[in-house]
Design an enzyme around this catalytic site. Structure first.
Site, mmCIF file in Angstrom:
data_model
loop_
_atom_site.group_PDB
_atom_site.id
_atom_site.type_symbol
_atom_site.label_atom_id
_atom_site.label_comp_id
_atom_site.label_asym_id
_atom_site.label_seq_id
_atom_site.Cartn_x
_atom_site.Cartn_y
_atom_site.Cartn_z
ATOM 1 N N CYS A 1 -25.004 -1.692 15.742
ATOM 2 C CA CYS A 1 -23.781 -0.973 14.713
ATOM 3 C C CYS A 1 -23.166 -2.352 14.416
ATOM 4 O O CYS A 1 -22.981 -3.231 15.041
ATOM 5 C CB CYS A 1 -22.564 -0.199 15.358
ATOM 6 N N CYS B 1 -25.598 -1.590 7.535
ATOM 7 C CA CYS B 1 -24.974 -0.601 8.328
ATOM 8 C C CYS B 1 -26.156 0.322 8.901
ATOM 9 O O CYS B 1 -27.040 0.706 8.170
ATOM 10 C CB CYS B 1 -24.224 0.465 7.602
HETATM 11 N N1 DGL Z 1 -21.282 -0.519 10.691
HETATM 12 C C1 DGL Z 1 -21.905 0.751 10.788
HETATM 13 C C2 DGL Z 1 -23.353 0.674 11.467
HETATM 14 O O1 DGL Z 1 -23.811 -0.172 11.760
HETATM 15 C C3 DGL Z 1 -21.280 2.065 10.918
HETATM 16 C C4 DGL Z 1 -19.955 2.237 11.744
HETATM 17 C C5 DGL Z 1 -19.213 3.527 11.215
HETATM 18 O O2 DGL Z 1 -18.669 3.714 10.086
HETATM 19 O O3 DGL Z 1 -19.303 4.238 12.177
HETATM 20 O O4 DGL Z 1 -23.630 1.676 11.977
#
Ligand code: DGL
Length: 258
Positions: free
Chosen positions: A186, A69
């Site tokens: 993301c 993430c």
């Molecule tokens: N998948 C996440 C990222 O890479 C976060 C998405 C979220 O929860 O806002 O930033």
């Protein structure tokens, strides 16, 4: 055992790359979907969640953790590393995080315009700003929050009219400003890559837009670190899917996305 976590199913886009390189390992994947999205949450909140998830994964046998993430990497990986360093008292634990792929994008672009799609947490983070200064001072960077992308992917919607409408709103300004390279900052967004490509072609059929997903590079880095540290076991594949919310939703979405 390799522990992987994200605010939701996004980290599975990293997991699918890792599994290609390390197909015979045991995995535990944690989706913090009761607290998703992380994008607008405070650094303190995300760090607390990351700390708690790390503890759970270690208890279940993880000996290396992938923070799959970008938002959590930017918010918490420094603290996690400090709290699990050699002299921390809680034993050394390696953490692999996401890197915004600005460097390869700056090397790829022909128009000199790069689009970066990420959460606002990532775009405002010190880590991202440092990266940008270091690798992209000679190109123009346009940043955009992929508004609604995370919610779509959490529902397993990655193509079709609804996905296209949401994606177009974020992509159009980037393409119209001349971007020929788009960084997916993301881990939820790579699941929308086909829709993003389709919309790019519709907006500007003559421009070949490159979409950069850092997940394959992160998977290679993990493999290198595990090999150096003697952590590759090759003792048979297994995946344990856990979540703070509804496990059934996670399992159904995972089956759909993978
Ligand atoms: N998948 C996440 C990222 O890479 C976060 C998405 C979220 O929860 O806002 O930033």
């Amino acid at each position: 055992m390799i522990g992987i976590f994200d605010s939701g199913v996004g980290g599975l886009s990293v997991f699918r790359e890792i599994r290609k390189l390390l197909p015979e390992e045991k995995y535990i994947y944690y989706s913090d979907n009761a607290f998703c999205p992380y994008g607008e949450k405070t650094q303190e909140f995300i760090t607390e969640r990351a700390r708690w998830i790390t503890g759970l994964m270690v208890e279940k046998g993880a000996d290396i953790i992938v923070v799959a993430c970008n938002t959590a990497t930017a918010a918490a990986i420094k603290t996690l590393r400090e709290e699990h360093s050699d002299n921390s008292g809680s034993g050394n634990l390696r953490f692999i995080g996401m890197e915004p792929a600005i460097k390869p994008a700056a090397m790829t672009t022909a128009t000199g315009v790069i689009g970066v799609l990420a959460t606002s947490g990532t775009l405002q983070s010190e880590k991202y700003l440092r990266h940008k200064e270091k690798y992209a001072s000679n190109v123009s960077i346009l940043e955009h929050v992929g508004e609604g992308f995370v919610e779509l992917v959490e529902k397993g919607i990655i193509s079709g009219p609804e996905a296209e409408m949401v994606v177009r709103l974020s992509i159009e300004p980037l393409i119209e400003a001349g971007a020929d390279t788009i960084v997916l900052g993301c881990t939820h967004y790579p699941f929308l890559a086909q829709t993003i490509k389709k919309i790019c072609r519709e907006i500007c059929p003559d421009r070949n837009v490159t979409i950069i997903d850092p997940a394959p590079a992160v998977a290679r880095h993990l493999q290198e670190v595990m090999s150096e540290e003697g952590l590759i076991r090759n003792d048979g594949y297994a995946l344990d899917l856990l979540s703070s919310g509804d496990d059934d939703i996670l399992k159904a979405t995972a089956a759909n996305l993978l």
